[in-house]
Design an enzyme around this catalytic site. Structure first.
Site, PDB file in Angstrom:
ATOM      1  N   GLU A  22       0.854  -1.189   0.000  1.00 39.48           N
ATOM      2  CA  GLU A  22       0.000   0.000   0.000  1.00 39.48           C
ATOM      3  C   GLU A  22       0.886   1.234   0.000  1.00 39.48           C
ATOM      4  O   GLU A  22       1.982   1.237   0.561  1.00 39.48           O
ATOM      5  CB  GLU A  22      -0.897  -0.011   1.246  1.00 39.48           C
ATOM      6  CG  GLU A  22      -1.878   1.145   1.303  1.00 39.48           C
ATOM      7  CD  GLU A  22      -2.844   1.016   2.470  1.00 39.48           C
ATOM      8  OE1 GLU A  22      -3.090   2.033   3.137  1.00 39.48           O
ATOM      9  OE2 GLU A  22      -3.346  -0.106   2.700  1.00 39.48           O
ATOM     10  N   GLY A  23       0.443   2.282  -0.681  1.00 33.20           N
ATOM     11  CA  GLY A  23       1.189   3.535  -0.725  1.00 33.20           C
ATOM     12  C   GLY A  23       0.236   4.696  -0.753  1.00 33.20           C
ATOM     13  O   GLY A  23      -0.984   4.531  -0.615  1.00 33.20           O
TER      14      GLY A  23
ATOM     15  N   ASP B 272      11.804   9.861  -9.596  1.00 29.35           N
ATOM     16  CA  ASP B 272      11.564   9.267  -8.271  1.00 29.35           C
ATOM     17  C   ASP B 272      12.309   7.942  -8.131  1.00 29.35           C
ATOM     18  O   ASP B 272      11.746   6.937  -7.699  1.00 29.35           O
ATOM     19  CB  ASP B 272      10.068   9.073  -8.026  1.00 29.35           C
ATOM     20  CG  ASP B 272       9.749   8.864  -6.537  1.00 29.35           C
ATOM     21  OD1 ASP B 272      10.592   9.242  -5.696  1.00 29.35           O
ATOM     22  OD2 ASP B 272       8.677   8.337  -6.222  1.00 29.35           O
TER      23      ASP B 272
ATOM     24  N   LYS C 292      -2.341  -2.566  -9.535  1.00 34.78           N
ATOM     25  CA  LYS C 292      -2.272  -1.316  -8.776  1.00 34.78           C
ATOM     26  C   LYS C 292      -3.663  -0.683  -8.804  1.00 34.78           C
ATOM     27  O   LYS C 292      -4.150  -0.288  -9.861  1.00 34.78           O
ATOM     28  CB  LYS C 292      -1.233  -0.402  -9.420  1.00 34.78           C
ATOM     29  CG  LYS C 292      -0.952   0.896  -8.711  1.00 34.78           C
ATOM     30  CD  LYS C 292       0.207   1.599  -9.422  1.00 34.78           C
ATOM     31  CE  LYS C 292       0.587   2.907  -8.750  1.00 34.78           C
ATOM     32  NZ  LYS C 292       1.779   3.512  -9.392  1.00 34.78           N
TER      33      LYS C 292
ATOM     34  N   VAL D 103      -1.660  -2.319  -3.930  1.00 34.79           N
ATOM     35  CA  VAL D 103      -1.267  -3.286  -4.952  1.00 34.79           C
ATOM     36  C   VAL D 103      -1.766  -4.660  -4.511  1.00 34.79           C
ATOM     37  O   VAL D 103      -1.464  -5.105  -3.393  1.00 34.79           O
ATOM     38  CB  VAL D 103       0.256  -3.313  -5.162  1.00 34.79           C
ATOM     39  CG1 VAL D 103       0.634  -4.403  -6.149  1.00 34.79           C
ATOM     40  CG2 VAL D 103       0.744  -1.968  -5.675  1.00 34.79           C
TER      41      VAL D 103
END
Length: 450
Positions: free
Chosen positions: A120-121, A237, A141, A126
Protein backbone atom coordinates in the site's frame (compact mmCIF):
# COMPACT_ATOMS: atom_id res chain seq x y z
CA UNK A 1 29.85 -22.73 1.87
CA UNK A 2 26.53 -23.65 3.35
CA UNK A 3 23.57 -22.30 1.42
CA UNK A 4 19.86 -22.60 1.82
CA UNK A 5 17.37 -21.96 -0.99
CA UNK A 6 14.22 -20.10 -0.03
CA UNK A 7 11.22 -19.04 -2.12
CA UNK A 8 9.03 -15.95 -1.72
CA UNK A 9 10.55 -12.90 -0.16
CA UNK A 10 7.58 -10.73 0.93
CA UNK A 11 7.15 -7.61 -1.15
CA UNK A 12 5.96 -4.01 -0.79
CA UNK A 13 6.56 -0.79 -2.66
CA UNK A 14 4.91 2.23 -4.34
CA UNK A 15 4.06 6.12 -5.19
CA UNK A 16 2.35 8.91 -7.99
CA UNK A 17 1.22 12.41 -10.07
CA UNK A 18 -1.53 14.37 -13.00
CA UNK A 19 -3.51 14.77 -16.43
CA UNK A 20 -6.86 13.88 -17.95
CA UNK A 21 -7.94 11.23 -20.36
CA UNK A 22 -11.30 9.66 -21.17
CA UNK A 23 -11.70 6.66 -18.93
CA UNK A 24 -12.95 3.17 -19.64
CA UNK A 25 -15.92 2.46 -17.42
CA UNK A 26 -15.83 -1.05 -16.10
CA UNK A 27 -18.25 -1.17 -13.23
CA UNK A 28 -19.68 2.26 -12.54
CA UNK A 29 -21.80 2.80 -9.48
CA UNK A 30 -25.44 2.11 -10.34
CA UNK A 31 -28.09 4.78 -10.07
CA UNK A 32 -29.17 5.05 -6.49
CA UNK A 33 -32.38 3.06 -6.11
CA UNK A 34 -35.24 4.26 -3.96
CA UNK A 35 -34.56 3.87 -0.28
CA UNK A 36 -35.67 0.42 0.85
CA UNK A 37 -38.48 0.22 3.39
CA UNK A 38 -37.28 0.14 6.94
CA UNK A 39 -37.28 -3.37 8.29
CA UNK A 40 -36.81 -4.36 11.92
CA UNK A 41 -33.28 -5.66 12.48
CA UNK A 42 -34.41 -9.17 13.40
CA UNK A 43 -36.46 -9.50 10.20
CA UNK A 44 -33.62 -8.10 8.09
CA UNK A 45 -31.17 -10.52 9.62
CA UNK A 46 -33.58 -13.44 8.96
CA UNK A 47 -33.94 -12.40 5.31
CA UNK A 48 -30.15 -12.11 4.95
CA UNK A 49 -29.56 -15.58 6.39
CA UNK A 50 -32.28 -17.09 4.19
CA UNK A 51 -30.63 -15.52 1.12
CA UNK A 52 -27.27 -16.89 2.23
CA UNK A 53 -28.65 -20.41 2.61
CA UNK A 54 -30.27 -20.31 -0.83
CA UNK A 55 -27.06 -19.03 -2.48
CA UNK A 56 -24.88 -21.38 -0.39
CA UNK A 57 -22.79 -18.51 0.94
CA UNK A 58 -22.09 -17.39 4.49
CA UNK A 59 -22.34 -13.67 5.36
CA UNK A 60 -19.73 -12.36 7.78
CA UNK A 61 -20.52 -9.12 9.65
CA UNK A 62 -17.44 -7.02 10.47
CA UNK A 63 -19.11 -4.11 12.21
CA UNK A 64 -22.07 -3.55 14.45
CA UNK A 65 -24.00 -1.47 11.92
CA UNK A 66 -27.64 -2.39 11.44
CA UNK A 67 -27.93 -4.25 8.18
CA UNK A 68 -31.36 -2.90 7.32
CA UNK A 69 -30.23 0.72 7.71
CA UNK A 70 -27.72 0.65 4.82
CA UNK A 71 -28.62 0.14 1.14
CA UNK A 72 -27.25 -3.24 0.07
CA UNK A 73 -25.38 -1.85 -2.97
CA UNK A 74 -23.23 0.39 -0.71
CA UNK A 75 -22.84 -1.71 2.41
CA UNK A 76 -19.19 -1.66 3.43
CA UNK A 77 -19.86 -3.64 6.59
CA UNK A 78 -20.93 -6.90 4.95
CA UNK A 79 -18.35 -9.15 3.26
CA UNK A 80 -19.39 -12.41 1.65
CA UNK A 81 -17.19 -15.47 1.61
CA UNK A 82 -17.90 -17.52 -1.45
CA UNK A 83 -18.94 -14.88 -4.01
CA UNK A 84 -19.50 -16.71 -7.31
CA UNK A 85 -16.08 -16.96 -8.95
CA UNK A 86 -17.06 -15.12 -12.14
CA UNK A 87 -19.37 -12.59 -10.51
CA UNK A 88 -18.78 -9.18 -8.97
CA UNK A 89 -18.75 -8.54 -5.21
CA UNK A 90 -21.42 -6.33 -3.63
CA UNK A 91 -20.88 -2.61 -4.06
CA UNK A 92 -19.14 -1.05 -1.06
CA UNK A 93 -18.19 2.45 -0.10
CA UNK A 94 -14.47 3.26 -0.27
CA UNK A 95 -12.71 3.85 3.03
CA UNK A 96 -12.20 7.39 4.35
CA UNK A 97 -8.99 7.82 2.30
CA UNK A 98 -10.53 6.68 -0.98
CA UNK A 99 -8.98 3.19 -0.95
CA UNK A 100 -10.91 0.34 -2.56
CA UNK A 101 -12.45 -1.98 0.04
CA UNK A 102 -12.08 -5.65 -0.87
CA UNK A 103 -12.01 -9.17 0.56
CA UNK A 104 -9.57 -11.94 -0.35
CA UNK A 105 -11.08 -14.36 -2.86
CA UNK A 106 -13.36 -11.80 -4.50
CA UNK A 107 -13.21 -10.73 -8.11
CA UNK A 108 -11.88 -7.49 -9.49
CA UNK A 109 -14.02 -7.64 -12.63
CA UNK A 110 -14.89 -11.21 -13.67
CA UNK A 111 -11.36 -11.63 -15.08
CA UNK A 112 -9.21 -11.09 -11.97
CA UNK A 113 -9.55 -12.87 -8.62
CA UNK A 114 -7.89 -11.27 -5.58
CA UNK A 115 -5.36 -13.56 -3.85
CA UNK A 116 -3.62 -11.20 -1.43
CA UNK A 117 -2.60 -7.64 -0.68
CA UNK A 118 1.00 -7.02 -1.70
CA UNK A 119 1.43 -3.46 -0.49
CA UNK A 120 0.00 0.00 0.00
CA UNK A 121 1.19 3.54 -0.72
CA UNK A 122 -0.07 7.08 -0.98
CA UNK A 123 -1.50 6.30 -4.44
CA UNK A 124 -3.53 3.25 -3.41
CA UNK A 125 -2.96 -0.49 -3.03
CA UNK A 126 -1.27 -3.29 -4.95
CA UNK A 127 -3.15 -6.59 -5.05
CA UNK A 128 -1.89 -10.00 -6.10
CA UNK A 129 -4.51 -11.44 -8.45
CA UNK A 130 -5.10 -14.46 -10.65
CA UNK A 131 -5.77 -13.58 -14.28
CA UNK A 132 -8.47 -16.11 -15.18
CA UNK A 133 -7.99 -15.58 -18.92
CA UNK A 134 -4.21 -15.96 -19.12
CA UNK A 135 -3.94 -18.26 -16.08
CA UNK A 136 -1.10 -16.27 -14.55
CA UNK A 137 -0.47 -14.34 -11.36
CA UNK A 138 -0.38 -10.56 -11.81
CA UNK A 139 0.00 -7.47 -9.64
CA UNK A 140 -2.78 -4.87 -9.93
CA UNK A 141 -2.27 -1.32 -8.78
CA UNK A 142 -5.67 -0.08 -7.54
CA UNK A 143 -5.52 3.70 -7.39
CA UNK A 144 -7.47 5.71 -4.81
CA UNK A 145 -10.73 7.22 -6.04
CA UNK A 146 -9.39 10.77 -5.68
CA UNK A 147 -9.09 12.92 -8.78
CA UNK A 148 -5.39 13.87 -8.51
CA UNK A 149 -4.39 10.23 -8.10
CA UNK A 150 -6.63 9.18 -10.97
CA UNK A 151 -4.97 11.81 -13.17
CA UNK A 152 -1.52 10.67 -12.06
CA UNK A 153 -2.49 7.10 -12.96
CA UNK A 154 -3.43 8.17 -16.49
CA UNK A 155 0.00 9.79 -16.90
CA UNK A 156 1.61 6.57 -15.69
CA UNK A 157 -0.38 4.56 -18.24
CA UNK A 158 0.83 6.87 -21.03
CA UNK A 159 4.44 6.39 -19.93
CA UNK A 160 4.09 2.62 -19.47
CA UNK A 161 2.63 2.20 -22.94
CA UNK A 162 5.45 4.26 -24.46
CA UNK A 163 8.06 2.21 -22.60
CA UNK A 164 6.42 -1.06 -23.66
CA UNK A 165 6.48 -0.04 -27.33
CA UNK A 166 10.24 0.54 -27.23
CA UNK A 167 11.35 -2.04 -24.64
CA UNK A 168 10.73 -5.02 -26.90
CA UNK A 169 12.38 -7.58 -24.62
CA UNK A 170 10.74 -6.13 -21.51
CA UNK A 171 13.96 -6.35 -19.50
CA UNK A 172 14.32 -2.77 -18.27
CA UNK A 173 11.00 -1.63 -16.83
CA UNK A 174 7.95 -3.36 -15.38
CA UNK A 175 5.55 -4.48 -18.10
CA UNK A 176 1.96 -3.24 -18.22
CA UNK A 177 -0.50 -6.02 -19.07
CA UNK A 178 -3.79 -4.14 -19.05
CA UNK A 179 -5.68 -1.28 -17.43
CA UNK A 180 -9.32 -0.47 -16.66
CA UNK A 181 -11.53 1.75 -14.53
CA UNK A 182 -13.41 -0.26 -11.89
CA UNK A 183 -15.88 1.45 -9.59
CA UNK A 184 -14.06 4.78 -9.96
CA UNK A 185 -10.63 3.22 -9.32
CA UNK A 186 -8.02 3.19 -12.08
CA UNK A 187 -6.55 -0.32 -12.06
CA UNK A 188 -3.22 -1.02 -13.78
CA UNK A 189 -2.29 -4.66 -14.36
CA UNK A 190 1.42 -5.51 -14.19
CA UNK A 191 3.55 -8.59 -14.42
CA UNK A 192 4.25 -9.89 -10.91
CA UNK A 193 7.79 -9.24 -9.72
CA UNK A 194 9.70 -9.90 -6.52
CA UNK A 195 10.46 -7.57 -3.58
CA UNK A 196 12.00 -4.12 -3.89
CA UNK A 197 15.66 -3.64 -3.07
CA UNK A 198 14.58 -1.63 -0.03
CA UNK A 199 12.35 -4.46 1.23
CA UNK A 200 15.19 -6.89 0.70
CA UNK A 201 17.55 -4.71 2.74
CA UNK A 202 14.95 -4.24 5.47
CA UNK A 203 14.14 -7.94 5.76
CA UNK A 204 17.89 -8.57 5.78
CA UNK A 205 18.39 -6.31 8.84
CA UNK A 206 19.87 -3.62 6.55
CA UNK A 207 22.93 -5.71 5.76
CA UNK A 208 24.60 -4.39 2.62
CA UNK A 209 24.86 -6.26 -0.68
CA UNK A 210 28.23 -7.64 -1.84
CA UNK A 211 30.09 -5.26 -4.15
CA UNK A 212 29.73 -7.56 -7.19
CA UNK A 213 25.97 -7.57 -6.72
CA UNK A 214 25.96 -3.76 -6.32
CA UNK A 215 27.90 -3.54 -9.58
CA UNK A 216 25.31 -5.67 -11.38
CA UNK A 217 22.38 -3.72 -9.89
CA UNK A 218 24.06 -0.45 -10.83
CA UNK A 219 24.67 -1.56 -14.40
CA UNK A 220 21.05 -2.57 -14.92
CA UNK A 221 19.75 0.58 -13.24
CA UNK A 222 21.88 2.80 -15.48
CA UNK A 223 20.81 0.87 -18.58
CA UNK A 224 17.15 1.37 -17.65
CA UNK A 225 17.62 5.09 -16.97
CA UNK A 226 19.66 5.56 -20.17
CA UNK A 227 16.80 3.87 -22.04
CA UNK A 228 14.29 6.29 -20.48
CA UNK A 229 16.48 9.34 -21.14
CA UNK A 230 16.82 8.31 -24.79
CA UNK A 231 13.02 8.46 -24.95
CA UNK A 232 13.10 11.98 -23.43
CA UNK A 233 11.63 10.71 -20.15
CA UNK A 234 12.85 11.68 -16.66
CA UNK A 235 11.85 9.22 -13.92
CA UNK A 236 12.23 11.79 -11.07
CA UNK A 237 11.56 9.27 -8.27
CA UNK A 238 14.40 6.75 -8.35
CA UNK A 239 14.89 4.99 -5.01
CA UNK A 240 15.37 1.40 -3.76
CA UNK A 241 11.60 1.10 -3.20
CA UNK A 242 11.07 1.58 -6.95
CA UNK A 243 13.61 -1.04 -8.05
CA UNK A 244 12.18 -4.56 -7.92
CA UNK A 245 13.93 -7.90 -8.14
CA UNK A 246 12.39 -9.99 -10.90
CA UNK A 247 12.40 -13.11 -8.72
CA UNK A 248 11.43 -13.56 -5.07
CA UNK A 249 13.85 -16.45 -4.58
CA UNK A 250 16.86 -15.99 -2.36
CA UNK A 251 19.55 -18.02 -0.63
CA UNK A 252 21.01 -17.86 2.86
CA UNK A 253 24.78 -17.64 3.12
CA UNK A 254 27.13 -17.19 6.10
CA UNK A 255 27.75 -13.57 6.97
CA UNK A 256 31.50 -13.43 7.47
CA UNK A 257 31.35 -10.07 9.24
CA UNK A 258 29.79 -11.87 12.21
CA UNK A 259 31.86 -15.06 12.23
CA UNK A 260 34.22 -13.60 14.86
CA UNK A 261 31.42 -13.61 17.44
CA UNK A 262 31.25 -16.37 20.02
CA UNK A 263 29.70 -19.66 18.95
CA UNK A 264 27.04 -19.38 21.66
CA UNK A 265 25.33 -16.70 19.56
CA UNK A 266 24.68 -19.32 16.90
CA UNK A 267 25.43 -19.13 13.15
CA UNK A 268 25.05 -15.80 11.37
CA UNK A 269 23.52 -15.75 7.93
CA UNK A 270 22.37 -13.13 5.49
CA UNK A 271 20.09 -13.39 2.49
CA UNK A 272 21.20 -12.86 -1.09
CA UNK A 273 18.91 -12.77 -4.14
CA UNK A 274 19.15 -15.92 -6.21
CA UNK A 275 18.93 -13.77 -9.36
CA UNK A 276 20.33 -10.25 -9.78
CA UNK A 277 17.74 -9.26 -12.44
CA UNK A 278 15.88 -6.05 -11.56
CA UNK A 279 13.27 -3.77 -13.14
CA UNK A 280 12.19 -0.18 -12.59
CA UNK A 281 8.65 0.56 -11.42
CA UNK A 282 6.42 3.53 -10.50
CA UNK A 283 6.21 5.97 -13.38
CA UNK A 284 3.48 8.12 -11.84
CA UNK A 285 5.95 11.00 -11.40
CA UNK A 286 7.77 10.47 -14.70
CA UNK A 287 7.96 13.62 -16.80
CA UNK A 288 8.52 14.15 -20.51
CA UNK A 289 11.35 16.58 -21.14
CA UNK A 290 9.04 19.06 -22.91
CA UNK A 291 6.43 19.09 -20.12
CA UNK A 292 6.24 21.75 -17.42
CA UNK A 293 8.42 20.74 -14.48
CA UNK A 294 7.06 21.02 -10.95
CA UNK A 295 9.10 22.89 -8.33
CA UNK A 296 9.93 19.84 -6.18
CA UNK A 297 10.50 16.24 -7.31
CA UNK A 298 12.06 13.06 -5.90
CA UNK A 299 11.72 11.44 -2.50
CA UNK A 300 13.65 13.46 0.08
CA UNK A 301 16.68 11.18 0.64
CA UNK A 302 17.39 11.01 -3.11
CA UNK A 303 16.66 14.65 -4.01
CA UNK A 304 19.33 16.51 -5.95
CA UNK A 305 20.73 19.87 -4.72
CA UNK A 306 19.40 21.80 -7.72
CA UNK A 307 15.86 20.74 -6.70
CA UNK A 308 16.34 21.93 -3.11
CA UNK A 309 17.84 25.24 -4.29
CA UNK A 310 15.03 25.83 -6.79
CA UNK A 311 17.37 25.98 -9.79
CA UNK A 312 15.18 23.82 -12.01
CA UNK A 313 15.91 20.20 -12.85
CA UNK A 314 16.27 17.81 -15.75
CA UNK A 315 17.89 14.44 -16.54
CA UNK A 316 20.79 14.96 -14.06
CA UNK A 317 18.39 14.74 -11.09
CA UNK A 318 18.00 11.03 -11.91
CA UNK A 319 21.78 10.58 -11.89
CA UNK A 320 22.09 12.13 -8.41
CA UNK A 321 19.44 9.67 -7.17
CA UNK A 322 21.40 6.76 -8.65
CA UNK A 323 24.51 7.88 -6.77
CA UNK A 324 22.57 7.92 -3.49
CA UNK A 325 21.10 4.49 -4.26
CA UNK A 326 24.51 2.91 -4.92
CA UNK A 327 25.82 4.20 -1.58
CA UNK A 328 22.78 2.75 0.18
CA UNK A 329 23.20 -0.66 -1.46
CA UNK A 330 26.86 -0.74 -0.32
CA UNK A 331 26.26 0.47 3.23
CA UNK A 332 22.72 -0.75 3.96
CA UNK A 333 21.56 2.75 5.01
CA UNK A 334 20.34 5.83 3.15
CA UNK A 335 23.13 8.34 2.55
CA UNK A 336 21.12 11.44 3.58
CA UNK A 337 18.64 10.47 6.30
CA UNK A 338 16.91 13.80 6.83
CA UNK A 339 13.54 15.53 6.55
CA UNK A 340 14.45 19.21 6.23
CA UNK A 341 16.28 21.24 3.61
CA UNK A 342 18.91 22.98 5.75
CA UNK A 343 19.97 19.74 7.42
CA UNK A 344 20.00 18.04 4.01
CA UNK A 345 22.33 20.68 2.54
CA UNK A 346 24.57 20.46 5.65
CA UNK A 347 24.81 16.68 5.17
CA UNK A 348 25.78 17.18 1.53
CA UNK A 349 28.57 19.57 2.53
CA UNK A 350 29.76 17.17 5.22
CA UNK A 351 30.01 14.24 2.78
CA UNK A 352 30.90 16.01 -0.49
CA UNK A 353 32.43 19.36 0.46
CA UNK A 354 31.05 22.92 0.23
CA UNK A 355 28.35 23.90 -2.24
CA UNK A 356 29.60 25.92 -5.23
CA UNK A 357 29.09 29.68 -4.61
CA UNK A 358 27.71 30.19 -8.12
CA UNK A 359 24.89 27.68 -7.41
CA UNK A 360 24.05 29.48 -4.18
CA UNK A 361 24.01 32.87 -5.94
CA UNK A 362 21.54 31.52 -8.53
CA UNK A 363 19.31 29.81 -5.95
CA UNK A 364 15.61 30.61 -5.68
CA UNK A 365 14.66 33.43 -3.33
CA UNK A 366 12.81 30.94 -1.12
CA UNK A 367 16.15 29.32 -0.17
CA UNK A 368 17.85 32.52 1.08
CA UNK A 369 17.00 31.57 4.67
CA UNK A 370 19.43 28.64 4.47
CA UNK A 371 22.49 30.87 3.99
CA UNK A 372 24.42 33.56 5.90
CA UNK A 373 26.41 36.41 4.40
CA UNK A 374 25.53 35.42 0.86
CA UNK A 375 27.13 32.03 0.21
CA UNK A 376 27.84 30.37 3.58
CA UNK A 377 25.41 27.72 4.75
CA UNK A 378 23.66 28.72 7.97
CA UNK A 379 24.98 25.71 9.83
CA UNK A 380 25.28 24.77 12.67
CA UNK A 381 23.75 28.11 13.76
CA UNK A 382 20.46 27.32 12.02
CA UNK A 383 20.19 23.75 13.31
CA UNK A 384 16.83 22.93 14.88
CA UNK A 385 18.29 20.67 17.60
CA UNK A 386 21.44 19.09 18.97
CA UNK A 387 20.25 15.76 17.55
CA UNK A 388 20.22 17.36 14.10
CA UNK A 389 23.77 18.62 14.59
CA UNK A 390 24.93 15.17 15.70
CA UNK A 391 23.26 13.54 12.67
CA UNK A 392 25.37 15.77 10.41
CA UNK A 393 28.65 15.54 12.34
CA UNK A 394 28.64 11.74 12.45
CA UNK A 395 28.73 11.51 8.64
CA UNK A 396 32.17 10.76 7.13
CA UNK A 397 33.52 12.03 3.84
CA UNK A 398 32.42 10.00 0.83
CA UNK A 399 35.74 8.09 0.32
CA UNK A 400 35.87 7.11 4.00
CA UNK A 401 32.22 6.06 3.95
CA UNK A 402 32.76 3.73 0.99
CA UNK A 403 35.99 2.25 2.38
CA UNK A 404 34.15 1.34 5.59
CA UNK A 405 31.98 -1.07 3.60
CA UNK A 406 33.86 -1.98 0.41
CA UNK A 407 37.21 -3.74 0.04
CA UNK A 408 37.57 -4.63 -3.62
CA UNK A 409 36.79 -1.97 -6.23
CA UNK A 410 36.51 0.78 -3.60
CA UNK A 411 38.64 3.18 -5.65
CA UNK A 412 36.59 2.71 -8.82
CA UNK A 413 33.31 3.01 -6.93
CA UNK A 414 34.42 6.22 -5.18
CA UNK A 415 35.40 7.74 -8.52
CA UNK A 416 32.05 6.75 -10.06
CA UNK A 417 30.10 8.22 -7.13
CA UNK A 418 32.06 11.46 -7.28
CA UNK A 419 30.94 11.75 -10.91
CA UNK A 420 27.30 10.99 -10.09
CA UNK A 421 27.17 13.25 -7.02
CA UNK A 422 28.64 16.40 -8.51
CA UNK A 423 26.77 19.48 -7.36
CA UNK A 424 26.59 21.14 -10.78
CA UNK A 425 24.01 19.23 -12.86
CA UNK A 426 25.84 20.02 -16.12
CA UNK A 427 29.03 18.39 -14.77
CA UNK A 428 27.32 15.24 -13.53
CA UNK A 429 27.90 11.97 -15.38
CA UNK A 430 25.23 11.00 -17.90
CA UNK A 431 23.78 7.49 -17.81
CA UNK A 432 25.68 6.19 -20.83
CA UNK A 433 28.91 7.82 -19.67
CA UNK A 434 28.54 6.11 -16.30
CA UNK A 435 28.07 2.73 -18.00
CA UNK A 436 31.55 3.12 -19.52
CA UNK A 437 33.15 3.81 -16.13
CA UNK A 438 35.95 1.43 -14.97
CA UNK A 439 33.76 0.33 -12.04
CA UNK A 440 31.69 -1.56 -14.62
CA UNK A 441 34.32 -2.30 -17.30
CA UNK A 442 37.56 -3.09 -15.46
CA UNK A 443 36.66 -6.70 -14.53
CA UNK A 444 35.28 -7.29 -18.03
CA UNK A 445 38.54 -6.10 -19.60
CA UNK A 446 40.52 -8.25 -17.21
CA UNK A 447 38.78 -11.37 -18.51
CA UNK A 448 38.83 -10.25 -22.15
CA UNK A 449 35.10 -9.56 -22.57
CA UNK A 450 35.56 -6.09 -24.10
Amino acid sequence: METQRVVEFPHRSMDQRPRKRPRLTWDLMPNVPPAPPKVPFSDAFFVCCKFALVQNILPTVYCAQEFGAVPSYACSSIYYKGIPRNGSPPWRLDDKDGHYVFAIGENLTPRYRILSKMGEGTFGQVLECLDNERKEIVAIKVVRSIQKYREAAMIEIDVLQKLARHDVCGTRCVQIRNWFDYRNHICIVFEKLGPSLYDFLRKNSYRSFPIDLVREFGRQLLESVAFMHDLRLIHTDLKPENILLVSSEYIKVPDYKFLSRSAKDGPYFKNLPKSSAIKLIDFGSTTFEHQDHTYVVSTRHYRAPEVILGLGWNYPCDMWSIGCILVELCSGEALFQTHENLEHLAMMERVLGPLPPNMIMRADRRTEKYFRRGTRLDWPEGATSRESMRAVWKLPRLPNLIMQHVDRSAGDLIDLLQGLLRYEPAERLKAREALGHPFFTRDLRRFGYL
